[in-house]
Enzyme design. Structure first.
Site, PDB file in Angstrom:
ATOM      1  N   GLY A  91      67.406  57.209 113.865  1.00 14.36           N
ATOM      2  CA  GLY A  91      67.110  58.006 112.669  1.00 14.36           C
ATOM      3  C   GLY A  91      65.621  58.273 112.593  1.00 14.36           C
ATOM      4  O   GLY A  91      64.808  57.430 112.992  1.00 14.36           O
ATOM      5  N   GLY A  93      64.273  60.486 109.808  1.00 15.67           N
ATOM      6  CA  GLY A  93      63.954  61.199 108.572  1.00 15.67           C
ATOM      7  C   GLY A  93      62.751  60.540 107.916  1.00 15.67           C
ATOM      8  O   GLY A  93      61.910  59.904 108.582  1.00 15.67           O
ATOM      9  N   ASN A  94      62.676  60.655 106.612  1.00 15.00           N
ATOM     10  CA  ASN A  94      61.552  60.126 105.857  1.00 15.00           C
ATOM     11  C   ASN A  94      61.452  58.602 106.008  1.00 15.00           C
ATOM     12  O   ASN A  94      60.406  58.053 106.419  1.00 15.00           O
ATOM     13  CB  ASN A  94      61.777  60.530 104.393  1.00 15.00           C
ATOM     14  CG  ASN A  94      60.574  60.345 103.502  1.00 15.00           C
ATOM     15  OD1 ASN A  94      60.704  59.830 102.399  1.00 15.00           O
ATOM     16  ND2 ASN A  94      59.403  60.768 103.941  1.00 15.00           N
ATOM     17  N   TRP A  95      62.529  57.909 105.754  1.00 11.10           N
ATOM     18  CA  TRP A  95      62.519  56.442 105.826  1.00 11.10           C
ATOM     19  C   TRP A  95      62.569  55.960 107.274  1.00 11.10           C
ATOM     20  O   TRP A  95      61.920  54.981 107.636  1.00 11.10           O
ATOM     21  CB  TRP A  95      63.685  55.895 105.006  1.00 11.10           C
ATOM     22  CG  TRP A  95      63.749  54.414 104.725  1.00 11.10           C
ATOM     23  CD1 TRP A  95      64.909  53.697 104.611  1.00 11.10           C
ATOM     24  CD2 TRP A  95      62.678  53.472 104.471  1.00 11.10           C
ATOM     25  NE1 TRP A  95      64.621  52.382 104.309  1.00 11.10           N
ATOM     26  CE2 TRP A  95      63.271  52.219 104.218  1.00 11.10           C
ATOM     27  CE3 TRP A  95      61.293  53.576 104.441  1.00 11.10           C
ATOM     28  CZ2 TRP A  95      62.521  51.069 103.948  1.00 11.10           C
ATOM     29  CZ3 TRP A  95      60.537  52.423 104.175  1.00 11.10           C
ATOM     30  CH2 TRP A  95      61.152  51.205 103.932  1.00 11.10           C
ATOM     31  N   GLY A  96      63.293  56.679 108.112  1.00  9.67           N
ATOM     32  CA  GLY A  96      63.357  56.303 109.523  1.00  9.67           C
ATOM     33  C   GLY A  96      61.977  56.343 110.165  1.00  9.67           C
ATOM     34  O   GLY A  96      61.602  55.449 110.941  1.00  9.67           O
ATOM     35  N   PHE A 122      67.375  63.470 115.578  1.00 13.90           N
ATOM     36  CA  PHE A 122      68.387  64.533 115.515  1.00 13.90           C
ATOM     37  C   PHE A 122      67.611  65.833 115.723  1.00 13.90           C
ATOM     38  O   PHE A 122      66.869  66.260 114.849  1.00 13.90           O
ATOM     39  CB  PHE A 122      69.087  64.498 114.155  1.00 13.90           C
ATOM     40  CG  PHE A 122      70.140  65.552 113.984  1.00 13.90           C
ATOM     41  CD1 PHE A 122      71.390  65.415 114.581  1.00 13.90           C
ATOM     42  CD2 PHE A 122      69.888  66.680 113.222  1.00 13.90           C
ATOM     43  CE1 PHE A 122      72.360  66.391 114.424  1.00 13.90           C
ATOM     44  CE2 PHE A 122      70.866  67.660 113.061  1.00 13.90           C
ATOM     45  CZ  PHE A 122      72.102  67.513 113.657  1.00 13.90           C
ATOM     46  N   PHE A 179      76.519  60.602 107.955  1.00 14.43           N
ATOM     47  CA  PHE A 179      76.556  60.852 109.404  1.00 14.43           C
ATOM     48  C   PHE A 179      76.930  59.588 110.195  1.00 14.43           C
ATOM     49  O   PHE A 179      77.085  59.638 111.406  1.00 14.43           O
ATOM     50  CB  PHE A 179      75.189  61.355 109.899  1.00 14.43           C
ATOM     51  CG  PHE A 179      74.708  62.601 109.191  1.00 14.43           C
ATOM     52  CD1 PHE A 179      75.531  63.709 109.076  1.00 14.43           C
ATOM     53  CD2 PHE A 179      73.442  62.653 108.635  1.00 14.43           C
ATOM     54  CE1 PHE A 179      75.099  64.863 108.418  1.00 14.43           C
ATOM     55  CE2 PHE A 179      72.992  63.791 107.979  1.00 14.43           C
ATOM     56  CZ  PHE A 179      73.822  64.901 107.868  1.00 14.43           C
ATOM     57  N   ALA A 235      59.863  55.762 100.673  1.00  8.79           N
ATOM     58  CA  ALA A 235      59.252  55.817 102.004  1.00  8.79           C
ATOM     59  C   ALA A 235      57.827  56.362 101.967  1.00  8.79           C
ATOM     60  O   ALA A 235      56.926  55.801 102.608  1.00  8.79           O
ATOM     61  CB  ALA A 235      60.131  56.665 102.926  1.00  8.79           C
ATOM     62  N   LYS A 287      72.095  50.481  93.186  1.00  3.11           N
ATOM     63  CA  LYS A 287      70.850  50.954  92.565  1.00  3.11           C
ATOM     64  C   LYS A 287      70.833  52.479  92.479  1.00  3.11           C
ATOM     65  O   LYS A 287      70.379  53.059  91.493  1.00  3.11           O
ATOM     66  CB  LYS A 287      69.649  50.475  93.373  1.00  3.11           C
ATOM     67  CG  LYS A 287      68.332  51.090  92.942  1.00  3.11           C
ATOM     68  CD  LYS A 287      67.198  50.664  93.849  1.00  3.11           C
ATOM     69  CE  LYS A 287      67.132  51.419  95.143  1.00  3.11           C
ATOM     70  NZ  LYS A 287      66.775  52.850  95.030  1.00  3.11           N
TER      71      LYS A 287
HETATM   72  N1  LIG Z   1      63.558  58.127 101.829  1.00  2.73           N
HETATM   73  C1  LIG Z   1      63.449  56.955 101.227  1.00  2.73           C
HETATM   74  O1  LIG Z   1      62.495  56.692 100.485  1.00  2.73           O
HETATM   75  C2  LIG Z   1      64.487  55.921 101.433  1.00  2.73           C
HETATM   76  C3  LIG Z   1      65.676  56.195 102.075  1.00  2.73           C
HETATM   77  N2  LIG Z   1      66.613  55.204 102.232  1.00  2.73           N
HETATM   78  C4  LIG Z   1      67.852  55.457 102.940  1.00  2.73           C
HETATM   79  O2  LIG Z   1      67.578  55.758 104.294  1.00  2.73           O
HETATM   80  C5  LIG Z   1      68.572  56.614 104.825  1.00  2.73           C
HETATM   81  C6  LIG Z   1      67.893  57.796 105.517  1.00  2.73           C
HETATM   82  O3  LIG Z   1      67.159  58.491 104.543  1.00  2.73           O
HETATM   83  P1  LIG Z   1      65.903  59.373 104.896  1.00  2.73           P
HETATM   84  O4  LIG Z   1      65.192  58.846 106.087  1.00  2.73           O
HETATM   85  O5  LIG Z   1      65.147  59.513 103.622  1.00  2.73           O
HETATM   86  O6  LIG Z   1      66.582  60.763 105.282  1.00  2.73           O
HETATM   87  P2  LIG Z   1      65.955  62.229 105.239  1.00  2.73           P
HETATM   88  O7  LIG Z   1      66.698  63.000 104.215  1.00  2.73           O
HETATM   89  O8  LIG Z   1      64.477  62.212 105.175  1.00  2.73           O
HETATM   90  O9  LIG Z   1      66.312  62.753 106.684  1.00  2.73           O
HETATM   91  C7  LIG Z   1      67.546  63.152 107.058  1.00  2.73           C
HETATM   92  C8  LIG Z   1      67.689  62.854 108.547  1.00  2.73           C
HETATM   93  O10 LIG Z   1      69.025  63.144 108.925  1.00  2.73           O
HETATM   94  C9  LIG Z   1      68.977  63.894 110.111  1.00  2.73           C
HETATM   95  N3  LIG Z   1      70.203  64.669 110.249  1.00  2.73           N
HETATM   96  C10 LIG Z   1      70.481  65.877 109.750  1.00  2.73           C
HETATM   97  N4  LIG Z   1      71.715  66.256 110.145  1.00  2.73           N
HETATM   98  C11 LIG Z   1      72.207  65.242 110.881  1.00  2.73           C
HETATM   99  C12 LIG Z   1      73.437  65.014 111.553  1.00  2.73           C
HETATM  100  N5  LIG Z   1      74.419  65.917 111.542  1.00  2.73           N
HETATM  101  N6  LIG Z   1      73.601  63.848 112.206  1.00  2.73           N
HETATM  102  C13 LIG Z   1      72.636  62.927 112.217  1.00  2.73           C
HETATM  103  N7  LIG Z   1      71.454  63.071 111.599  1.00  2.73           N
HETATM  104  C14 LIG Z   1      71.248  64.226 110.945  1.00  2.73           C
HETATM  105  C15 LIG Z   1      67.737  64.738 109.968  1.00  2.73           C
HETATM  106  O11 LIG Z   1      67.319  65.224 111.201  1.00  2.73           O
HETATM  107  C16 LIG Z   1      66.776  63.712 109.403  1.00  2.73           C
HETATM  108  O12 LIG Z   1      66.211  62.939 110.421  1.00  2.73           O
HETATM  109  C17 LIG Z   1      69.463  57.014 103.647  1.00  2.73           C
HETATM  110  O13 LIG Z   1      70.607  56.206 103.677  1.00  2.73           O
HETATM  111  C18 LIG Z   1      68.636  56.652 102.422  1.00  2.73           C
HETATM  112  O14 LIG Z   1      69.435  56.294 101.342  1.00  2.73           O
HETATM  113  C19 LIG Z   1      66.397  53.938 101.778  1.00  2.73           C
HETATM  114  C20 LIG Z   1      65.231  53.614 101.148  1.00  2.73           C
HETATM  115  C21 LIG Z   1      64.195  54.562 100.967  1.00  2.73           C
HETATM  116  O1  LIG Z   2      67.229  54.305  97.890  1.00  2.00           O
HETATM  117  C1  LIG Z   2      66.293  55.047  97.990  1.00  2.00           C
HETATM  118  C2  LIG Z   2      64.968  54.639  97.613  1.00  2.00           C
HETATM  119  O2  LIG Z   2      64.943  53.300  97.278  1.00  2.00           O
HETATM  120  C3  LIG Z   2      66.412  56.398  98.510  1.00  2.00           C
HETATM  121  O3  LIG Z   2      67.745  56.711  98.663  1.00  2.00           O
HETATM  122  P1  LIG Z   2      68.160  58.245  98.919  1.00  2.00           P
HETATM  123  O4  LIG Z   2      67.215  58.710  99.987  1.00  2.00           O
HETATM  124  O5  LIG Z   2      69.579  58.128  99.368  1.00  2.00           O
HETATM  125  O6  LIG Z   2      67.962  58.927  97.603  1.00  2.00           O
END
Ligand SMILES: NC(=O)C1=CN([C@@H]2O[C@H](COP(=O)(O)OP(=O)(O)OC[C@H]3O[C@@H](n4cnc5c(N)ncnc54)[C@H](O)[C@@H]3O)[C@@H](O)[C@H]2O)C=CC1
Ligand SMILES: O=C(CO)COP(=O)(O)O
Length: 367
Positions: A91, A93-96, A122, A179, A235, A287
């Protein structure tokens, strides 16, 4: 609710949340019941211990032991002297991307890990016509999901998921939960038999047969152990090194938990292990249910008092409906005091109520 989720994050839905008397009372509880002022998740979790944070220039143990006892592809390194763990983040994305940055800063300091952290991307084509992976590897920045932040030169973006995971014995899953079912299916027989996983994913896979926790999905489909890392984490804030904390939920292998804690901990990101995968994962997931309720109240401009009452009531009703109130004794007790069902003195009896985790057993199996 503030006692469980004090640093509320998603879209800052809990801004100014502590302004009502109700919330002032609630917000004081973690100080009374948690073993650490910065460990909100722990106020309802079982025993924990602190693991030392790697310091600049510090090295870890010389050899890391392989983890799972499963047979299968093990990369051929098991038992070798000087064996080093390899980490892949599934992964980007933002957190990844932030997770990769945290881990990459630590693998450079810990001798038991290869410096390189592979990050599965991705693949996307940017407006410039370039591939996202190429840009990340050229600039060391995820220009789409975490612009302006250097990930560390030892983070290598890889658009080929099978190549990204094949040598790793530590797999970090951090993609949107919807996903995960597809990703897991594509990884069957592609990961090392001795790999350990950790899920940073909030949410559940909801099937017709019932809900399935993401850690369970990973464990069952890939045949590997899966821990979780959860917290009220944004993140972007962790990326700019603002202080935050999180909890690693692990099943029974304390050594694995310590390795995850070492990989994620920095002076600005405090990580604490708790031997309770489902409890920690549920806290992280629920949460965000509370976040939605809080967001609705904000959107309707109903004020913080309403937010405190409505979000707590939502969660109480969900837990009550599932017969899970005894698993969340602090929350249940506080809520029942606040709605007048229990006298304030009931809080004294709270500590005598032990969560009955066996109640969760049925809900942690995927059908
Ligand atoms: N952003 C945050 O602050 C935090 C996020 N999380 C959790 O982390 C997890 C990931 O969140 P983010 O990194 O924020 O996501 P994001 O919304 O920033 O990124 C989405 C990711 O999914 C990918 N993607 C899009 N279509 C796809 C597909 N068909 N198959 C696989 N990947 C695909 C994108 O390329 C991108 O890397 C979520 O479960 C979220 O709840 C947990 C704590 C904090
Ligand atoms: O849990 C989160 C921040 O603590 C973020 O989750 P989402 O990216 O699913 O909104």
């Amino acid at each position: 609710m503030r006692s469980l989720f004090p640093l509320y994050s998603s879209s800052s839905l809990f801004s100014n949340f502590s302004s009502s008397p109700y919330n002032s009372f609630i917000s004081s509880l973690p100080l009374l019941f948690s073993s650490s002022h910065f460990s909100p998740f722990l106020s309802m979790a079982p025993a924990f211990e602190q693991v030392p944070v790697p310091q600049e220039g510090e090295t870890g143990t010389e050899t890391a032991t392989p983890h799972n006892t499963n047979t299968g592809n093990n990369g051929g390194n098991d038992g070798q002297v000087g064996y080093k763990s390899r980490v892949t983040v599934v992964g980007s994305g933002n957190w990844g991307s932030v997770a990769a940055k945290l881990i990459a800063s630590n693998t450079l300091k810990l001798n038991s890990f290869h410096d390189e952290v592979r990050m599965w991307v991705f693949e996307e084509t940017l407006l410039s016509g370039e591939k996202l992976t190429d840009v990340i590897n050229r600039t060391n920045e995820n220009v789409k999901y975490l612009p302006g932040i250097k990930l560390g030169k030892n983070v290598i973006a890889d658009p080929d998921i099978h190549n990204a995971v094949k040598d790793a014995n530590m797999l970090v899953f951090v993609i949107p939960h919807q996903f995960m079912d597809g990703i897991c299916k594509s990884l069957i027989d592609k990961v090392r038999g001795d790999a350990e996983a950790i899920s940073l994913i909030k949410g559940m896979e909801v099937k017709m047969e019932g809900p399935c926790m993401i850690s369970t999905l990973i464990s069952e489909q890939l045949g590997i152990n899966c821990s979780v890392l959860m917290g009220a984490n944004i993140a972007n804030e962790i990326a700019v090194e603002k202080f935050s904390e999180a909890t690693v939920g692990y099943r029974d292998n304390r050594e694995i938990a310590e390795q995850w804690v070492q990989l994620f901990s920095t002076p600005y990101f405090m990580v604490t292990p708790v031997q309770d995968v489902e409890g920690v994962e549920l806290c992280g997931t629920l949460k965000n249910v509370v976040a939605l309720a809080a967001g609705f109240v904000d959107g309707l401009d109903m004020g913080n008092n309403t937010k405190g009452v409505s979000t707590a009531r939502e969660v109480y009703e969900v837990l009550s409906h599932r017969g899970w109130l005894e698993l969340f004794p602090l929350f249940a007790t506080v809520h029942e005091i606040c709605i007048g069902r229990l006298p304030p003195s009931a809080i004294v009896e709270y500590s005598e109520k032990k969560p009955r985790l066996s109640l969760l057993e049925d809900s942690t199996r995927c059908h």
